[in-house]
Design a protein around this motif. Structure first.
Motif, PDB file in Angstrom:
ATOM      1  N   LEU A 160      -7.127  -2.250   4.265  1.00  0.00           N
ATOM      2  CA  LEU A 160      -6.078  -3.268   4.173  1.00  0.00           C
ATOM      3  C   LEU A 160      -6.194  -4.038   2.863  1.00  0.00           C
ATOM      4  CD1 LEU A 160      -6.050  -4.615   7.847  1.00  0.00           C
ATOM      5  CD2 LEU A 160      -4.409  -3.063   6.760  1.00  0.00           C
ATOM      6  N   VAL A 161      -7.417  -4.303   2.416  1.00  0.00           N
ATOM      7  CA  VAL A 161      -7.610  -4.972   1.136  1.00  0.00           C
ATOM      8  C   VAL A 161      -7.092  -4.101  -0.004  1.00  0.00           C
ATOM      9  CG1 VAL A 161      -9.381  -5.712  -0.525  1.00  0.00           C
ATOM     10  CG2 VAL A 161      -9.517  -6.460   1.858  1.00  0.00           C
ATOM     11  N   GLU A 162      -7.382  -2.795   0.057  1.00  0.00           N
ATOM     12  CA  GLU A 162      -6.902  -1.897  -0.996  1.00  0.00           C
ATOM     13  C   GLU A 162      -5.384  -1.817  -0.999  1.00  0.00           C
ATOM     14  OE1 GLU A 162      -8.847   1.822  -1.766  1.00  0.00           O
ATOM     15  OE2 GLU A 162     -10.638   1.198  -0.679  1.00  0.00           O
ATOM     16  N   ILE A 163      -4.767  -1.817   0.183  1.00  0.00           N
ATOM     17  CA  ILE A 163      -3.301  -1.803   0.246  1.00  0.00           C
ATOM     18  C   ILE A 163      -2.738  -3.083  -0.362  1.00  0.00           C
ATOM     19  CG2 ILE A 163      -1.317  -1.886   1.808  1.00  0.00           C
ATOM     20  CD1 ILE A 163      -2.870  -0.012   3.689  1.00  0.00           C
ATOM     21  N   ALA A 164      -3.330  -4.238  -0.009  1.00  0.00           N
ATOM     22  CA  ALA A 164      -2.859  -5.515  -0.561  1.00  0.00           C
ATOM     23  C   ALA A 164      -3.005  -5.531  -2.077  1.00  0.00           C
ATOM     24  CB  ALA A 164      -3.634  -6.671   0.064  1.00  0.00           C
ATOM     25  N   GLY A 165      -4.140  -5.029  -2.573  1.00  0.00           N
ATOM     26  CA  GLY A 165      -4.335  -4.983  -4.025  1.00  0.00           C
ATOM     27  C   GLY A 165      -3.296  -4.110  -4.707  1.00  0.00           C
ATOM     28  N   ALA A 166      -2.970  -2.979  -4.081  1.00  0.00           N
ATOM     29  CA  ALA A 166      -1.955  -2.085  -4.646  1.00  0.00           C
ATOM     30  C   ALA A 166      -0.597  -2.764  -4.697  1.00  0.00           C
ATOM     31  CB  ALA A 166      -1.883  -0.807  -3.818  1.00  0.00           C
ATOM     32  N   LEU A 167      -0.250  -3.456  -3.620  1.00  0.00           N
ATOM     33  CA  LEU A 167       1.053  -4.112  -3.562  1.00  0.00           C
ATOM     34  C   LEU A 167       1.148  -5.244  -4.582  1.00  0.00           C
ATOM     35  CD1 LEU A 167       1.496  -4.236   0.326  1.00  0.00           C
ATOM     36  CD2 LEU A 167       2.556  -2.642  -1.275  1.00  0.00           C
TER      37      LEU A 167
ATOM     38  N   GLU B 249     -12.624 -10.696  -6.229  1.00  0.00           N
ATOM     39  CA  GLU B 249     -12.921 -10.027  -7.502  1.00  0.00           C
ATOM     40  C   GLU B 249     -12.398  -8.605  -7.511  1.00  0.00           C
ATOM     41  OE1 GLU B 249     -17.032 -12.344  -8.800  1.00  0.00           O
ATOM     42  OE2 GLU B 249     -17.077 -10.832  -7.202  1.00  0.00           O
ATOM     43  N   ASN B 250     -12.454  -7.940  -6.369  1.00  0.00           N
ATOM     44  CA  ASN B 250     -11.899  -6.592  -6.288  1.00  0.00           C
ATOM     45  C   ASN B 250     -10.385  -6.602  -6.407  1.00  0.00           C
ATOM     46  OD1 ASN B 250     -13.720  -4.090  -5.563  1.00  0.00           O
ATOM     47  ND2 ASN B 250     -14.691  -5.856  -4.581  1.00  0.00           N
ATOM     48  N   LEU B 251      -9.741  -7.574  -5.781  1.00  0.00           N
ATOM     49  CA  LEU B 251      -8.279  -7.630  -5.817  1.00  0.00           C
ATOM     50  C   LEU B 251      -7.754  -7.852  -7.228  1.00  0.00           C
ATOM     51  CD1 LEU B 251      -7.535  -9.737  -2.607  1.00  0.00           C
ATOM     52  CD2 LEU B 251      -6.899  -7.358  -2.995  1.00  0.00           C
ATOM     53  N   PHE B 252      -8.504  -8.587  -8.037  1.00  0.00           N
ATOM     54  CA  PHE B 252      -8.026  -8.915  -9.382  1.00  0.00           C
ATOM     55  C   PHE B 252      -8.977  -8.381 -10.455  1.00  0.00           C
ATOM     56  CE2 PHE B 252      -5.826 -11.875  -6.650  1.00  0.00           C
ATOM     57  CZ  PHE B 252      -4.539 -11.856  -7.175  1.00  0.00           C
ATOM     58  N   LEU B 253      -9.553  -7.234 -10.180  1.00  0.00           N
ATOM     59  CA  LEU B 253     -10.459  -6.607 -11.128  1.00  0.00           C
ATOM     60  C   LEU B 253      -9.719  -6.320 -12.437  1.00  0.00           C
ATOM     61  CD1 LEU B 253     -13.430  -5.665 -11.103  1.00  0.00           C
ATOM     62  CD2 LEU B 253     -12.591  -3.376 -10.505  1.00  0.00           C
ATOM     63  N   HIS B 254     -10.312  -6.717 -13.562  1.00  0.00           N
ATOM     64  CA  HIS B 254      -9.746  -6.529 -14.899  1.00  0.00           C
ATOM     65  C   HIS B 254      -8.500  -7.380 -15.158  1.00  0.00           C
ATOM     66  CE1 HIS B 254     -12.613  -3.356 -15.263  1.00  0.00           C
ATOM     67  NE2 HIS B 254     -11.986  -2.539 -14.435  1.00  0.00           N
TER      68      HIS B 254
END
Length: 502
Positions: free
Chosen positions: A153-160, A102-107
Protein backbone atom coordinates in the motif's frame (compact mmCIF):
# COMPACT_ATOMS: atom_id res chain seq x y z
CA UNK A 1 -17.23 -0.01 -19.88
CA UNK A 2 -17.04 1.88 -23.14
CA UNK A 3 -14.68 0.28 -25.66
CA UNK A 4 -14.37 3.66 -27.39
CA UNK A 5 -12.44 5.04 -24.44
CA UNK A 6 -8.79 5.91 -25.04
CA UNK A 7 -6.74 3.17 -23.34
CA UNK A 8 -4.67 4.15 -20.33
CA UNK A 9 -1.94 2.01 -21.86
CA UNK A 10 -1.74 0.32 -25.23
CA UNK A 11 1.03 -1.95 -26.52
CA UNK A 12 1.01 -3.11 -30.13
CA UNK A 13 3.36 -5.62 -31.76
CA UNK A 14 5.98 -5.43 -29.01
CA UNK A 15 8.93 -7.77 -29.59
CA UNK A 16 12.10 -8.41 -27.62
CA UNK A 17 14.97 -10.81 -28.24
CA UNK A 18 18.09 -11.70 -26.30
CA UNK A 19 20.39 -13.20 -28.89
CA UNK A 20 18.67 -16.35 -30.17
CA UNK A 21 16.10 -16.29 -27.34
CA UNK A 22 12.71 -14.77 -28.17
CA UNK A 23 11.41 -13.22 -24.95
CA UNK A 24 8.43 -11.56 -26.65
CA UNK A 25 7.29 -12.01 -30.24
CA UNK A 26 3.89 -10.33 -30.33
CA UNK A 27 3.12 -8.39 -27.19
CA UNK A 28 -0.31 -6.74 -27.35
CA UNK A 29 -2.25 -5.17 -24.51
CA UNK A 30 -4.95 -2.53 -24.11
CA UNK A 31 -6.05 -1.46 -20.62
CA UNK A 32 -9.08 0.83 -20.35
CA UNK A 33 -9.52 3.60 -17.78
CA UNK A 34 -10.84 2.50 -14.40
CA UNK A 35 -10.57 -1.23 -14.94
CA UNK A 36 -8.56 -3.91 -13.23
CA UNK A 37 -7.17 -5.90 -16.14
CA UNK A 38 -5.75 -9.39 -15.61
CA UNK A 39 -2.60 -10.61 -17.36
CA UNK A 40 -2.01 -14.37 -17.17
CA UNK A 41 0.19 -16.96 -18.79
CA UNK A 42 2.54 -19.79 -17.97
CA UNK A 43 6.17 -19.19 -17.03
CA UNK A 44 8.03 -17.96 -20.10
CA UNK A 45 4.89 -16.62 -21.74
CA UNK A 46 6.37 -13.12 -21.98
CA UNK A 47 4.56 -11.35 -19.13
CA UNK A 48 7.67 -10.11 -17.33
CA UNK A 49 9.22 -8.87 -20.56
CA UNK A 50 6.07 -6.90 -21.37
CA UNK A 51 6.11 -5.36 -17.88
CA UNK A 52 9.72 -4.32 -18.44
CA UNK A 53 8.70 -2.59 -21.67
CA UNK A 54 5.62 -0.97 -20.12
CA UNK A 55 7.70 0.50 -17.28
CA UNK A 56 10.51 1.77 -19.48
CA UNK A 57 13.10 -0.66 -18.13
CA UNK A 58 13.45 -2.51 -21.44
CA UNK A 59 13.71 -1.11 -24.95
CA UNK A 60 11.61 -3.20 -27.34
CA UNK A 61 13.14 -4.35 -30.62
CA UNK A 62 9.82 -3.63 -32.34
CA UNK A 63 6.35 -2.33 -31.55
CA UNK A 64 4.82 0.71 -29.88
CA UNK A 65 3.63 1.70 -26.41
CA UNK A 66 1.23 4.58 -25.81
CA UNK A 67 -0.13 6.09 -22.62
CA UNK A 68 -3.51 7.84 -22.87
CA UNK A 69 -3.06 7.99 -26.63
CA UNK A 70 0.40 9.60 -26.48
CA UNK A 71 3.72 7.93 -27.32
CA UNK A 72 5.63 6.55 -24.34
CA UNK A 73 8.47 8.75 -23.00
CA UNK A 74 12.04 8.14 -24.08
CA UNK A 75 13.87 5.57 -21.96
CA UNK A 76 15.97 8.29 -20.34
CA UNK A 77 12.95 10.28 -19.16
CA UNK A 78 12.39 8.46 -15.86
CA UNK A 79 10.15 11.21 -14.49
CA UNK A 80 7.96 10.87 -17.57
CA UNK A 81 7.57 7.13 -17.01
CA UNK A 82 6.75 7.64 -13.31
CA UNK A 83 3.99 10.06 -14.30
CA UNK A 84 2.40 7.38 -16.47
CA UNK A 85 2.99 4.02 -14.82
CA UNK A 86 4.20 2.37 -11.65
CA UNK A 87 4.83 -1.26 -10.77
CA UNK A 88 4.53 -2.89 -7.37
CA UNK A 89 6.62 -6.03 -7.50
CA UNK A 90 6.35 -9.21 -5.46
CA UNK A 91 9.78 -8.44 -3.98
CA UNK A 92 9.94 -5.20 -1.97
CA UNK A 93 11.43 -2.11 -3.58
CA UNK A 94 11.40 -0.03 -0.39
CA UNK A 95 14.64 0.68 1.49
CA UNK A 96 14.23 -1.12 4.79
CA UNK A 97 16.51 1.13 6.84
CA UNK A 98 14.63 4.30 5.84
CA UNK A 99 11.31 5.45 7.26
CA UNK A 100 8.04 5.28 5.36
CA UNK A 101 8.24 9.04 4.76
CA UNK A 102 11.80 8.82 3.45
CA UNK A 103 10.81 6.03 1.09
CA UNK A 104 7.79 7.93 -0.20
CA UNK A 105 9.89 10.97 -1.08
CA UNK A 106 13.19 9.32 -1.91
CA UNK A 107 15.35 11.65 -4.07
CA UNK A 108 12.73 14.41 -3.78
CA UNK A 109 12.64 15.28 -0.09
CA UNK A 110 11.04 18.64 0.77
CA UNK A 111 13.55 21.35 1.62
CA UNK A 112 13.40 24.32 3.94
CA UNK A 113 15.59 27.37 4.46
CA UNK A 114 18.88 27.54 2.58
CA UNK A 115 17.91 24.45 0.58
CA UNK A 116 18.40 22.11 3.54
CA UNK A 117 16.31 18.99 4.01
CA UNK A 118 13.30 19.63 6.21
CA UNK A 119 12.23 16.65 8.38
CA UNK A 120 9.07 18.46 9.45
CA UNK A 121 8.00 19.16 5.86
CA UNK A 122 8.86 15.58 4.91
CA UNK A 123 6.72 14.14 7.70
CA UNK A 124 3.82 16.48 6.90
CA UNK A 125 3.92 15.67 3.19
CA UNK A 126 4.08 11.95 3.92
CA UNK A 127 1.17 12.18 6.39
CA UNK A 128 -0.94 14.04 3.83
CA UNK A 129 -0.14 11.47 1.13
CA UNK A 130 -0.90 8.48 3.37
CA UNK A 131 -4.15 10.10 4.48
CA UNK A 132 -5.16 10.96 0.91
CA UNK A 133 -4.88 7.33 -0.16
CA UNK A 134 -6.11 5.90 3.17
CA UNK A 135 -2.93 3.97 3.97
CA UNK A 136 -2.99 3.18 7.73
CA UNK A 137 0.76 3.52 8.37
CA UNK A 138 2.69 6.08 10.43
CA UNK A 139 5.25 8.04 8.38
CA UNK A 140 8.05 7.56 10.95
CA UNK A 141 7.91 3.74 10.96
CA UNK A 142 11.03 2.06 9.47
CA UNK A 143 10.06 0.37 6.23
CA UNK A 144 11.62 -2.92 7.38
CA UNK A 145 8.93 -3.14 10.08
CA UNK A 146 6.04 -3.04 7.59
CA UNK A 147 4.02 -6.12 6.80
CA UNK A 148 3.91 -7.20 3.16
CA UNK A 149 0.39 -5.78 2.93
CA UNK A 150 1.45 -2.39 4.35
CA UNK A 151 4.53 -2.26 2.13
CA UNK A 152 2.42 -2.77 -0.98
CA UNK A 153 0.00 0.00 0.00
CA UNK A 154 2.91 2.35 0.71
CA UNK A 155 4.42 1.58 -2.70
CA UNK A 156 1.06 2.22 -4.39
CA UNK A 157 0.70 5.55 -2.55
CA UNK A 158 4.24 6.53 -3.55
CA UNK A 159 3.50 5.69 -7.18
CA UNK A 160 0.31 7.74 -7.17
CA UNK A 161 2.17 10.73 -5.71
CA UNK A 162 4.17 11.00 -8.96
CA UNK A 163 0.93 11.48 -10.87
CA UNK A 164 0.57 7.96 -12.26
CA UNK A 165 -2.94 6.58 -12.27
CA UNK A 166 -1.95 3.27 -13.84
CA UNK A 167 -0.37 0.70 -11.51
CA UNK A 168 0.96 -2.75 -12.41
CA UNK A 169 0.58 -5.29 -9.58
CA UNK A 170 2.98 -8.21 -10.09
CA UNK A 171 1.83 -11.23 -8.04
CA UNK A 172 0.66 -8.95 -5.19
CA UNK A 173 -1.00 -11.75 -3.20
CA UNK A 174 1.83 -14.28 -3.37
CA UNK A 175 3.01 -13.56 0.20
CA UNK A 176 -0.33 -12.61 1.76
CA UNK A 177 -2.66 -14.69 3.88
CA UNK A 178 -6.39 -14.79 3.12
CA UNK A 179 -7.53 -11.88 5.31
CA UNK A 180 -4.77 -9.62 3.99
CA UNK A 181 -5.75 -10.52 0.41
CA UNK A 182 -9.36 -9.58 1.15
CA UNK A 183 -8.25 -6.22 2.59
CA UNK A 184 -6.00 -5.57 -0.40
CA UNK A 185 -8.83 -6.27 -2.82
CA UNK A 186 -11.09 -3.89 -0.89
CA UNK A 187 -8.43 -1.17 -1.19
CA UNK A 188 -8.04 -1.81 -4.92
CA UNK A 189 -11.79 -1.43 -5.37
CA UNK A 190 -11.72 1.89 -3.52
CA UNK A 191 -8.75 3.11 -5.56
CA UNK A 192 -10.57 2.19 -8.77
CA UNK A 193 -13.45 4.38 -7.64
CA UNK A 194 -10.90 7.19 -7.24
CA UNK A 195 -9.76 6.81 -10.84
CA UNK A 196 -6.84 4.38 -10.57
CA UNK A 197 -6.40 1.67 -13.23
CA UNK A 198 -4.62 -1.62 -12.51
CA UNK A 199 -2.89 -4.35 -14.48
CA UNK A 200 -3.14 -7.41 -12.24
CA UNK A 201 -0.67 -10.25 -12.82
CA UNK A 202 -1.34 -13.45 -10.92
CA UNK A 203 -0.80 -17.19 -11.08
CA UNK A 204 -3.91 -17.68 -8.94
CA UNK A 205 -6.73 -17.56 -11.46
CA UNK A 206 -9.66 -17.35 -9.01
CA UNK A 207 -8.33 -13.90 -8.04
CA UNK A 208 -8.57 -12.81 -11.67
CA UNK A 209 -12.24 -13.76 -11.69
CA UNK A 210 -12.78 -12.01 -8.36
CA UNK A 211 -11.40 -8.54 -9.14
CA UNK A 212 -10.73 -8.20 -12.88
CA UNK A 213 -13.13 -7.00 -15.54
CA UNK A 214 -11.08 -8.21 -18.51
CA UNK A 215 -8.18 -10.61 -18.93
CA UNK A 216 -5.37 -10.99 -21.47
CA UNK A 217 -3.62 -14.32 -22.02
CA UNK A 218 -0.04 -14.69 -23.26
CA UNK A 219 1.42 -17.98 -24.46
CA UNK A 220 4.81 -18.76 -25.99
CA UNK A 221 5.80 -15.06 -26.02
CA UNK A 222 2.64 -14.04 -27.88
CA UNK A 223 -0.73 -12.46 -27.20
CA UNK A 224 -3.43 -15.13 -27.47
CA UNK A 225 -6.70 -13.52 -26.42
CA UNK A 226 -8.26 -10.61 -24.54
CA UNK A 227 -11.81 -11.00 -23.27
CA UNK A 228 -14.19 -9.97 -20.48
CA UNK A 229 -13.75 -12.41 -17.60
CA UNK A 230 -17.52 -12.87 -17.48
CA UNK A 231 -17.38 -14.35 -20.98
CA UNK A 232 -14.43 -16.71 -20.41
CA UNK A 233 -14.88 -19.66 -18.08
CA UNK A 234 -11.96 -21.37 -16.38
CA UNK A 235 -11.77 -24.20 -18.94
CA UNK A 236 -11.43 -21.69 -21.77
CA UNK A 237 -8.88 -19.65 -19.84
CA UNK A 238 -6.68 -22.67 -19.05
CA UNK A 239 -6.97 -23.87 -22.65
CA UNK A 240 -5.78 -20.47 -23.87
CA UNK A 241 -2.81 -20.63 -21.50
CA UNK A 242 -1.56 -24.08 -22.50
CA UNK A 243 -2.77 -24.36 -26.11
CA UNK A 244 -2.89 -27.74 -27.75
CA UNK A 245 -0.69 -30.42 -26.21
CA UNK A 246 2.76 -29.88 -27.67
CA UNK A 247 5.05 -32.70 -28.69
CA UNK A 248 8.38 -30.96 -28.24
CA UNK A 249 9.56 -33.59 -25.79
CA UNK A 250 8.38 -37.20 -25.91
CA UNK A 251 11.23 -38.64 -23.88
CA UNK A 252 10.60 -41.49 -21.51
CA UNK A 253 7.45 -42.77 -23.12
CA UNK A 254 8.88 -46.28 -22.92
CA UNK A 255 9.81 -46.01 -19.24
CA UNK A 256 8.68 -49.04 -17.27
CA UNK A 257 6.63 -48.42 -14.12
CA UNK A 258 8.79 -48.24 -11.00
CA UNK A 259 7.93 -51.15 -8.68
CA UNK A 260 6.13 -50.06 -5.53
CA UNK A 261 8.67 -51.94 -3.44
CA UNK A 262 11.71 -50.36 -5.12
CA UNK A 263 14.33 -49.07 -2.70
CA UNK A 264 13.76 -45.49 -1.56
CA UNK A 265 16.60 -43.23 -2.61
CA UNK A 266 15.19 -40.02 -1.11
CA UNK A 267 12.76 -39.86 1.83
CA UNK A 268 11.19 -36.75 3.30
CA UNK A 269 9.28 -37.07 6.57
CA UNK A 270 7.46 -34.02 7.96
CA UNK A 271 9.90 -31.70 6.18
CA UNK A 272 8.90 -28.05 6.53
CA UNK A 273 10.37 -24.57 6.23
CA UNK A 274 8.74 -22.13 8.63
CA UNK A 275 6.56 -19.59 6.89
CA UNK A 276 7.17 -21.15 3.45
CA UNK A 277 5.66 -24.63 3.28
CA UNK A 278 3.87 -27.03 5.61
CA UNK A 279 5.20 -30.50 6.50
CA UNK A 280 5.76 -32.64 3.42
CA UNK A 281 6.08 -36.44 3.23
CA UNK A 282 7.57 -37.60 -0.06
CA UNK A 283 9.53 -40.61 -1.31
CA UNK A 284 11.59 -40.99 -4.47
CA UNK A 285 12.47 -44.58 -5.37
CA UNK A 286 15.44 -45.85 -7.35
CA UNK A 287 14.75 -45.45 -11.03
CA UNK A 288 11.98 -42.91 -10.44
CA UNK A 289 11.53 -39.28 -11.50
CA UNK A 290 9.16 -37.43 -9.19
CA UNK A 291 8.05 -34.00 -10.35
CA UNK A 292 7.04 -31.14 -8.06
CA UNK A 293 4.84 -28.54 -9.78
CA UNK A 294 3.52 -25.24 -8.52
CA UNK A 295 3.55 -21.50 -9.01
CA UNK A 296 6.42 -19.28 -7.90
CA UNK A 297 4.81 -18.83 -4.47
CA UNK A 298 3.94 -22.49 -3.96
CA UNK A 299 7.07 -23.38 -1.98
CA UNK A 300 8.37 -25.86 -4.56
CA UNK A 301 11.76 -24.20 -5.03
CA UNK A 302 12.23 -23.77 -1.30
CA UNK A 303 11.44 -27.48 -0.86
CA UNK A 304 14.32 -28.33 -3.20
CA UNK A 305 16.63 -25.91 -1.39
CA UNK A 306 15.76 -27.55 1.94
CA UNK A 307 16.60 -30.98 0.51
CA UNK A 308 20.07 -29.87 -0.66
CA UNK A 309 20.90 -28.00 2.54
CA UNK A 310 20.45 -24.42 1.36
CA UNK A 311 17.59 -23.71 3.80
CA UNK A 312 17.00 -24.47 7.45
CA UNK A 313 14.16 -26.92 7.88
CA UNK A 314 12.47 -29.26 10.31
CA UNK A 315 11.71 -32.91 9.74
CA UNK A 316 13.87 -35.77 8.50
CA UNK A 317 15.55 -36.28 5.13
CA UNK A 318 17.29 -39.53 4.19
CA UNK A 319 19.29 -40.12 1.01
CA UNK A 320 19.97 -43.78 0.19
CA UNK A 321 19.19 -44.57 3.82
CA UNK A 322 21.58 -41.96 5.26
CA UNK A 323 20.08 -39.19 7.39
CA UNK A 324 21.06 -35.75 6.08
CA UNK A 325 21.89 -32.94 8.49
CA UNK A 326 19.67 -29.86 8.11
CA UNK A 327 21.07 -26.76 6.41
CA UNK A 328 24.33 -28.47 5.40
CA UNK A 329 25.26 -28.48 1.72
CA UNK A 330 28.46 -30.53 2.35
CA UNK A 331 26.46 -33.20 4.18
CA UNK A 332 23.92 -33.32 1.34
CA UNK A 333 26.76 -33.89 -1.14
CA UNK A 334 28.24 -36.62 1.06
CA UNK A 335 24.82 -38.24 1.26
CA UNK A 336 24.77 -38.56 -2.52
CA UNK A 337 22.56 -35.65 -3.57
CA UNK A 338 23.37 -33.79 -6.81
CA UNK A 339 21.82 -30.37 -7.38
CA UNK A 340 20.93 -28.26 -10.40
CA UNK A 341 19.78 -24.79 -9.20
CA UNK A 342 16.96 -22.82 -10.75
CA UNK A 343 18.97 -19.85 -12.02
CA UNK A 344 22.19 -20.83 -13.74
CA UNK A 345 23.36 -17.24 -14.06
CA UNK A 346 23.13 -16.63 -10.31
CA UNK A 347 23.78 -20.02 -8.72
CA UNK A 348 24.72 -22.37 -11.53
CA UNK A 349 28.22 -21.53 -12.73
CA UNK A 350 31.15 -19.16 -12.42
CA UNK A 351 31.32 -17.41 -15.77
CA UNK A 352 35.04 -16.55 -15.56
CA UNK A 353 36.04 -20.16 -14.91
CA UNK A 354 36.45 -22.81 -17.59
CA UNK A 355 34.12 -25.59 -18.59
CA UNK A 356 36.43 -28.07 -16.83
CA UNK A 357 36.60 -26.02 -13.61
CA UNK A 358 32.83 -25.59 -13.45
CA UNK A 359 32.11 -29.22 -14.28
CA UNK A 360 34.35 -30.56 -11.51
CA UNK A 361 33.75 -27.88 -8.87
CA UNK A 362 31.97 -30.26 -6.47
CA UNK A 363 34.58 -33.03 -6.82
CA UNK A 364 37.81 -31.05 -6.81
CA UNK A 365 39.09 -33.16 -3.89
CA UNK A 366 38.84 -36.30 -6.04
CA UNK A 367 41.01 -35.12 -8.92
CA UNK A 368 44.41 -35.94 -7.51
CA UNK A 369 46.34 -37.13 -4.45
CA UNK A 370 46.00 -35.33 -1.11
CA UNK A 371 43.24 -33.08 -2.45
CA UNK A 372 45.37 -31.70 -5.26
CA UNK A 373 43.73 -31.00 -8.61
CA UNK A 374 45.57 -32.67 -11.49
CA UNK A 375 44.60 -30.86 -14.70
CA UNK A 376 44.71 -34.05 -16.76
CA UNK A 377 42.17 -35.72 -14.45
CA UNK A 378 39.99 -32.61 -14.36
CA UNK A 379 40.04 -32.20 -18.15
CA UNK A 380 39.36 -35.91 -18.74
CA UNK A 381 36.25 -35.74 -16.57
CA UNK A 382 35.13 -32.59 -18.36
CA UNK A 383 35.64 -34.15 -21.80
CA UNK A 384 33.46 -37.10 -20.81
CA UNK A 385 30.72 -34.72 -19.65
CA UNK A 386 31.00 -32.70 -22.87
CA UNK A 387 30.51 -35.88 -24.90
CA UNK A 388 27.75 -37.35 -22.73
CA UNK A 389 25.67 -34.15 -22.75
CA UNK A 390 26.54 -33.00 -26.27
CA UNK A 391 27.95 -29.67 -25.09
CA UNK A 392 28.92 -27.41 -27.97
CA UNK A 393 32.22 -25.97 -26.80
CA UNK A 394 35.76 -25.52 -28.08
CA UNK A 395 36.98 -27.68 -25.22
CA UNK A 396 37.49 -27.94 -21.46
CA UNK A 397 39.43 -24.67 -21.34
CA UNK A 398 36.65 -22.47 -22.78
CA UNK A 399 35.04 -20.06 -20.30
CA UNK A 400 31.47 -21.02 -19.43
CA UNK A 401 30.48 -17.36 -19.80
CA UNK A 402 31.18 -17.68 -23.53
CA UNK A 403 28.70 -20.53 -24.04
CA UNK A 404 25.09 -20.24 -25.18
CA UNK A 405 22.40 -20.58 -22.53
CA UNK A 406 21.61 -24.18 -23.45
CA UNK A 407 25.24 -25.27 -23.37
CA UNK A 408 25.86 -23.43 -20.10
CA UNK A 409 22.88 -25.28 -18.60
CA UNK A 410 24.39 -28.57 -19.71
CA UNK A 411 27.55 -27.70 -17.78
CA UNK A 412 25.42 -27.06 -14.69
CA UNK A 413 23.88 -30.51 -15.23
CA UNK A 414 27.35 -32.00 -15.63
CA UNK A 415 28.36 -30.49 -12.28
CA UNK A 416 25.30 -32.06 -10.63
CA UNK A 417 26.30 -35.45 -12.05
CA UNK A 418 30.02 -35.14 -11.34
CA UNK A 419 29.80 -36.61 -7.83
CA UNK A 420 28.00 -39.73 -9.10
CA UNK A 421 24.96 -38.97 -6.92
CA UNK A 422 22.23 -41.39 -5.90
CA UNK A 423 19.58 -38.74 -6.36
CA UNK A 424 19.36 -35.60 -8.48
CA UNK A 425 17.47 -32.52 -7.31
CA UNK A 426 16.70 -30.38 -10.35
CA UNK A 427 15.01 -26.96 -10.30
CA UNK A 428 13.63 -25.68 -13.62
CA UNK A 429 16.24 -27.76 -15.49
CA UNK A 430 15.28 -26.50 -18.96
CA UNK A 431 14.65 -22.82 -18.17
CA UNK A 432 15.64 -20.52 -21.01
CA UNK A 433 17.06 -23.15 -23.36
CA UNK A 434 16.17 -24.18 -26.90
CA UNK A 435 14.29 -27.33 -27.89
CA UNK A 436 17.40 -29.38 -28.70
CA UNK A 437 18.95 -28.49 -25.34
CA UNK A 438 15.70 -29.41 -23.59
CA UNK A 439 15.84 -32.82 -25.22
CA UNK A 440 19.47 -33.31 -24.16
CA UNK A 441 18.86 -32.22 -20.57
CA UNK A 442 15.69 -34.21 -20.04
CA UNK A 443 17.25 -37.12 -21.90
CA UNK A 444 20.07 -37.08 -19.36
CA UNK A 445 17.56 -37.20 -16.47
CA UNK A 446 15.76 -40.09 -18.15
CA UNK A 447 19.02 -41.96 -18.77
CA UNK A 448 20.40 -41.43 -15.27
CA UNK A 449 17.28 -42.73 -13.57
CA UNK A 450 17.32 -45.81 -15.80
CA UNK A 451 20.70 -46.43 -14.14
CA UNK A 452 18.81 -46.63 -10.84
CA UNK A 453 19.38 -43.12 -9.62
CA UNK A 454 16.37 -41.14 -8.45
CA UNK A 455 15.37 -37.62 -9.43
CA UNK A 456 13.31 -34.89 -7.79
CA UNK A 457 12.41 -32.55 -10.66
CA UNK A 458 10.97 -29.21 -9.53
CA UNK A 459 9.21 -27.34 -12.31
CA UNK A 460 5.86 -26.30 -13.68
CA UNK A 461 6.94 -26.53 -17.31
CA UNK A 462 4.85 -29.19 -19.01
CA UNK A 463 7.77 -30.42 -21.14
CA UNK A 464 9.73 -31.11 -17.94
CA UNK A 465 6.87 -32.80 -16.15
CA UNK A 466 5.96 -35.17 -18.99
CA UNK A 467 9.12 -37.17 -18.39
CA UNK A 468 8.20 -37.75 -14.72
CA UNK A 469 6.80 -41.00 -13.34
CA UNK A 470 4.77 -39.08 -10.77
CA UNK A 471 3.98 -35.39 -10.26
CA UNK A 472 2.90 -33.77 -6.99
CA UNK A 473 1.36 -30.31 -7.01
CA UNK A 474 2.07 -27.66 -4.38
CA UNK A 475 -0.19 -24.66 -3.77
CA UNK A 476 0.51 -22.05 -1.08
CA UNK A 477 2.94 -24.29 0.77
CA UNK A 478 0.85 -27.46 0.71
CA UNK A 479 0.91 -30.61 -1.39
CA UNK A 480 -2.61 -30.71 -2.81
CA UNK A 481 -2.55 -33.40 -5.51
CA UNK A 482 -0.54 -36.22 -7.05
CA UNK A 483 -0.64 -37.55 -10.62
CA UNK A 484 0.80 -40.57 -12.37
CA UNK A 485 2.51 -40.35 -15.77
CA UNK A 486 0.07 -39.41 -18.51
CA UNK A 487 -1.68 -36.74 -16.45
CA UNK A 488 -4.25 -34.46 -18.06
CA UNK A 489 -2.43 -31.20 -18.74
CA UNK A 490 -5.48 -28.98 -18.27
CA UNK A 491 -6.21 -30.57 -14.89
CA UNK A 492 -2.62 -30.14 -13.72
CA UNK A 493 -2.43 -26.49 -14.83
CA UNK A 494 -5.77 -25.77 -13.19
CA UNK A 495 -4.44 -27.13 -9.90
CA UNK A 496 -1.23 -25.11 -10.17
CA UNK A 497 -3.24 -21.96 -10.84
CA UNK A 498 -5.49 -22.60 -7.85
CA UNK A 499 -8.67 -23.64 -9.67
CA UNK A 500 -10.73 -26.39 -8.12
CA UNK A 501 -10.98 -27.95 -4.68
CA UNK A 502 -7.43 -27.38 -3.56
Amino acid sequence: MDDEQTPVVEAVGVAKRYGPTVALADGRLSVLPGETHGLVGRNGAGKSTLVGVLTGLLKPDAGDVRFNGEPAPSLGDRAGWRRNVACVYQKPSVVGELSVAENLFLHRQPRGRFGLLSPSKLRRAASDLLEEWAVPVAPDVPAKELTVEQRQLVEIAGALSHGARFVILDEPTAQLEARAIARLFDRLATLREQGVTFLFISHHLPEVYEICQRVTVFRDARHVVTAPVAEMDTDALVAAMIGEARELVRLGEDRSPVPADAEPVLELENVAVQGIFEPVDLTVRRGEIVGVAGSAASGKRELAEAVVGLRSRTGTIRAAGRTVRPASVPDSLKAGIGYLPGDRNVDGFVSVLSVAENTTMTVADRLGPAGLVLPKHRDAKARKAIADLDVHTSGPDQLVGELSGGNAQKIVMARALASDPDVLVLVQPTAGVDVRSKESLLGAVDAETRRQRGALLVSDELEDLRVCDRVVVMVAGRVVAEHERGFAEAELVAEIEGIGDV
